[in-house]
Design a protein around this motif. Structure first.
Motif, PDB file in Angstrom:
ATOM      1  N   VAL A 180       0.833  -1.212   0.000  1.00 58.95           N
ATOM      2  CA  VAL A 180       0.000   0.000   0.000  1.00 58.95           C
ATOM      3  C   VAL A 180       0.869   1.263   0.000  1.00 58.95           C
ATOM      4  O   VAL A 180       0.468   2.296  -0.534  1.00 58.95           O
ATOM      5  N   GLY A 181       2.070   1.167   0.544  1.00 57.60           N
ATOM      6  CA  GLY A 181       3.015   2.292   0.499  1.00 57.60           C
ATOM      7  C   GLY A 181       3.484   2.583  -0.917  1.00 57.60           C
ATOM      8  O   GLY A 181       3.911   3.701  -1.227  1.00 57.60           O
ATOM      9  N   THR A 182       3.438   1.600  -1.784  1.00 61.11           N
ATOM     10  CA  THR A 182       3.830   1.759  -3.186  1.00 61.11           C
ATOM     11  C   THR A 182       2.632   2.115  -4.059  1.00 61.11           C
ATOM     12  O   THR A 182       2.712   2.981  -4.930  1.00 61.11           O
ATOM     13  N   MET A 183       1.505   1.430  -3.820  1.00 68.43           N
ATOM     14  CA  MET A 183       0.347   1.532  -4.729  1.00 68.43           C
ATOM     15  C   MET A 183      -0.684   2.551  -4.276  1.00 68.43           C
ATOM     16  O   MET A 183      -1.522   2.972  -5.065  1.00 68.43           O
ATOM     17  N   GLY A 184      -0.689   2.887  -2.962  1.00 65.82           N
ATOM     18  CA  GLY A 184      -1.800   3.644  -2.401  1.00 65.82           C
ATOM     19  C   GLY A 184      -3.025   2.746  -2.290  1.00 65.82           C
ATOM     20  O   GLY A 184      -3.060   1.648  -2.873  1.00 65.82           O
ATOM     21  N   ASN A 185      -4.006   3.174  -1.518  1.00 59.17           N
ATOM     22  CA  ASN A 185      -5.245   2.398  -1.392  1.00 59.17           C
ATOM     23  C   ASN A 185      -6.343   3.316  -0.882  1.00 59.17           C
ATOM     24  O   ASN A 185      -6.149   3.995   0.135  1.00 59.17           O
ATOM     25  N   ALA A 186      -7.451   3.361  -1.591  1.00 56.78           N
ATOM     26  CA  ALA A 186      -8.567   4.210  -1.139  1.00 56.78           C
ATOM     27  C   ALA A 186      -8.973   3.793   0.265  1.00 56.78           C
ATOM     28  O   ALA A 186      -9.143   2.602   0.539  1.00 56.78           O
ATOM     29  N   GLY A 187      -9.094   4.738   1.146  1.00 59.95           N
ATOM     30  CA  GLY A 187      -9.476   4.439   2.533  1.00 59.95           C
ATOM     31  C   GLY A 187      -8.284   4.230   3.454  1.00 59.95           C
ATOM     32  O   GLY A 187      -8.453   3.968   4.648  1.00 59.95           O
ATOM     33  N   GLN A 188      -7.071   4.321   2.899  1.00 64.62           N
ATOM     34  CA  GLN A 188      -5.886   4.084   3.728  1.00 64.62           C
ATOM     35  C   GLN A 188      -4.815   5.170   3.514  1.00 64.62           C
ATOM     36  O   GLN A 188      -3.621   4.869   3.472  1.00 64.62           O
ATOM     37  N   ALA A 189      -5.236   6.426   3.382  1.00 63.95           N
ATOM     38  CA  ALA A 189      -4.257   7.498   3.130  1.00 63.95           C
ATOM     39  C   ALA A 189      -3.228   7.579   4.267  1.00 63.95           C
ATOM     40  O   ALA A 189      -2.033   7.774   4.020  1.00 63.95           O
ATOM     41  N   ASN A 190      -3.698   7.421   5.497  1.00 64.87           N
ATOM     42  CA  ASN A 190      -2.771   7.487   6.639  1.00 64.87           C
ATOM     43  C   ASN A 190      -1.799   6.302   6.616  1.00 64.87           C
ATOM     44  O   ASN A 190      -0.582   6.465   6.772  1.00 64.87           O
ATOM     45  N   TYR A 191      -2.335   5.109   6.400  1.00 62.25           N
ATOM     46  CA  TYR A 191      -1.510   3.890   6.375  1.00 62.25           C
ATOM     47  C   TYR A 191      -0.520   3.931   5.211  1.00 62.25           C
ATOM     48  O   TYR A 191       0.667   3.636   5.374  1.00 62.25           O
ATOM     49  N   ALA A 192      -1.009   4.336   4.023  1.00 58.63           N
ATOM     50  CA  ALA A 192      -0.128   4.401   2.847  1.00 58.63           C
ATOM     51  C   ALA A 192       1.001   5.401   3.078  1.00 58.63           C
ATOM     52  O   ALA A 192       2.159   5.138   2.734  1.00 58.63           O
ATOM     53  N   ALA A 193       0.664   6.546   3.675  1.00 59.08           N
ATOM     54  CA  ALA A 193       1.699   7.562   3.945  1.00 59.08           C
ATOM     55  C   ALA A 193       2.733   7.018   4.927  1.00 59.08           C
ATOM     56  O   ALA A 193       3.945   7.216   4.746  1.00 59.08           O
ATOM     57  N   SER A 194       2.269   6.313   5.949  1.00 55.20           N
ATOM     58  CA  SER A 194       3.216   5.775   6.944  1.00 55.20           C
ATOM     59  C   SER A 194       4.131   4.734   6.300  1.00 55.20           C
ATOM     60  O   SER A 194       5.335   4.701   6.561  1.00 55.20           O
ATOM     61  N   LYS A 195       3.563   3.903   5.417  1.00 60.35           N
ATOM     62  CA  LYS A 195       4.355   2.807   4.844  1.00 60.35           C
ATOM     63  C   LYS A 195       5.288   3.318   3.742  1.00 60.35           C
ATOM     64  O   LYS A 195       6.384   2.781   3.557  1.00 60.35           O
ATOM     65  N   ALA A 196       4.860   4.365   3.009  1.00 62.00           N
ATOM     66  CA  ALA A 196       5.771   4.991   2.044  1.00 62.00           C
ATOM     67  C   ALA A 196       6.873   5.731   2.792  1.00 62.00           C
ATOM     68  O   ALA A 196       8.029   5.750   2.358  1.00 62.00           O
ATOM     69  N   GLY A 197       6.524   6.336   3.918  1.00 59.03           N
ATOM     70  CA  GLY A 197       7.517   7.038   4.738  1.00 59.03           C
ATOM     71  C   GLY A 197       8.616   6.101   5.197  1.00 59.03           C
ATOM     72  O   GLY A 197       9.805   6.476   5.237  1.00 59.03           O
ATOM     73  N   ILE A 198       8.248   4.876   5.514  1.00 56.43           N
ATOM     74  CA  ILE A 198       9.248   3.882   5.945  1.00 56.43           C
ATOM     75  C   ILE A 198      10.279   3.647   4.835  1.00 56.43           C
ATOM     76  O   ILE A 198      11.473   3.487   5.098  1.00 56.43           O
ATOM     77  N   VAL A 199       9.825   3.672   3.585  1.00 52.77           N
ATOM     78  CA  VAL A 199      10.745   3.419   2.468  1.00 52.77           C
ATOM     79  C   VAL A 199      11.784   4.538   2.372  1.00 52.77           C
ATOM     80  O   VAL A 199      12.999   4.275   2.310  1.00 52.77           O
ATOM     81  N   GLY A 200      11.332   5.798   2.395  1.00 59.84           N
ATOM     82  CA  GLY A 200      12.270   6.920   2.315  1.00 59.84           C
ATOM     83  C   GLY A 200      13.214   6.950   3.498  1.00 59.84           C
ATOM     84  O   GLY A 200      14.429   7.187   3.356  1.00 59.84           O
TER      85      GLY A 200
END
Ligand SMILES: NC(=O)c1ccc[n+]([C@@H]2O[C@H](COP(=O)([O-])OP(=O)(O)OC[C@H]3O[C@@H](n4cnc5c(N)ncnc54)[C@H](O)[C@@H]3O)[C@@H](O)[C@H]2O)c1
Length: 248
Positions: free
Chosen positions: A145-165
């Motif tokens: 979800v950090g790579t693809m995004g997911n409707a309903g998970q903006a907070n989760y996707a941001a946190s998981k993409a943040g982990i990558v950076g």
């Protein structure tokens, strides 16, 4: 067979789901394993006993991953008990889903703090020890979800993409001390976190997985074992999708 004999590891959120599977996998490979948990002392005792039954040492710490002071204290106690830390697995994570229109500040802060600040806390807590050892492996659990995004998970996707950076930056900063930092991005894993998904959501996930099944927690733990071992010595700053082919 991969051996972690003589190594020590710390896993956040180790009493159930993917975290528990990682704890047991590393212990089965011969590592002494410490883990944190938020509230369930009974589950923690069970996991601790299961680790000790594998013939290695275990430490369980009740610690909220969001709390930097507690993270520092956990590392202090591991140092006192074992004198070193070879592997950190930042696994603790939560969801608080909702479309952005309805997502409130508390939902945002809860997920960002638990999933992302916790990774900062524990990486900071262990880095001095790993730097002085001139060896260490940091493994952070993100999500597709950090790579693809997911409707309903903006907070989760941001946190998981943040982990990558964050992880790529840590990989660059600590490489001169022989410390690697890599990310595992699972797809859909069959755990309590995903048992709450609607049948429609499960079907949508299944349709997007070429291997046509959810991952087991052990599928994820196997990749953590690889990144914990000497087999991964020349790999850093990478994101491994363990997702049955969802992202390719
Ligand atoms: N299940 C999936 O499909 C999936 C997919 C991709 C990524 N992930 C990630 O894998 C990791 C593990 O997820 P899971 O499926 O095993 O979920 P889970 O809910 O079964 O386990 C999460 C663990 O994190 C711990 N935790 C949560 N907040 C904490 C806190 N503040 N302090 C300490 N521990 C805390 C929980 O106690 C629990 O042990 C999470 O980071 C999650 O985002 C899961």
């Amino acid at each position: 067979m991969i051996s972690l004999k003589g190594k020590t590891a710390l896993v956040t959120g180790g009493t159930r789901g993917i975290g528990k599977s990682i704890v047991l996998k590393l212990a089965a490979a011969g590592a002494d394993v410490a883990f944190t948990y938020r509230s369930s002392s009974a589950q923690a005792e069970e996991v601790k006993s299961a680790v000790e039954a594998l013939g290695v040492r275990a430490l369980a710490f009740q610690a909220d991953a969001v709390d930097m002071t507690q993270a520092t204290e956990v590392m202090k106690q591991i140092s006192e008990a074992w004198g070193r830390l070879d592997v950190l697995v930042n696994n603790a994570g939560v969801t608080k889903d909702g479309l952005l229109m309805r997502m409130n500040e508390a939902d945002w802060d809860f997920v960002i703090n638990t999933n992302l600040k916790s990774v900062f806390n524990y990486t900071k807590a262990v880095m001095k020890t790993m730097m002085s050892q001139r060896a260490g492996k940091i493994i952070n659990i993100s999500s597709v979800v950090g790579t693809m995004g997911n409707a309903g998970q903006a907070n989760y996707a941001a946190s998981k993409a943040g982990i990558v950076g964050f992880s790529k930056s840590v990989a660059k900063e600590l490489s001169s001390r022989n410390i690697t930092c890599n990310v595992i991005a699972p797809g859909w894993v069959d755990t309590e976190m995903t048992h709450v998904l609607s049948e429609d959501a499960k079907k949508a996930f299944m349709d997007s997985i070429p291997l046509k099944r959810a991952a087991t927690p052990e599928d994820i733990a196997n990749s953590v074992l690889f990144f914990s071992s000497d087999l991964s010595n020349y790999i850093t700053g990478q994101v491994l999708h363990v997702d049955g082919g969802m992202v390719m």
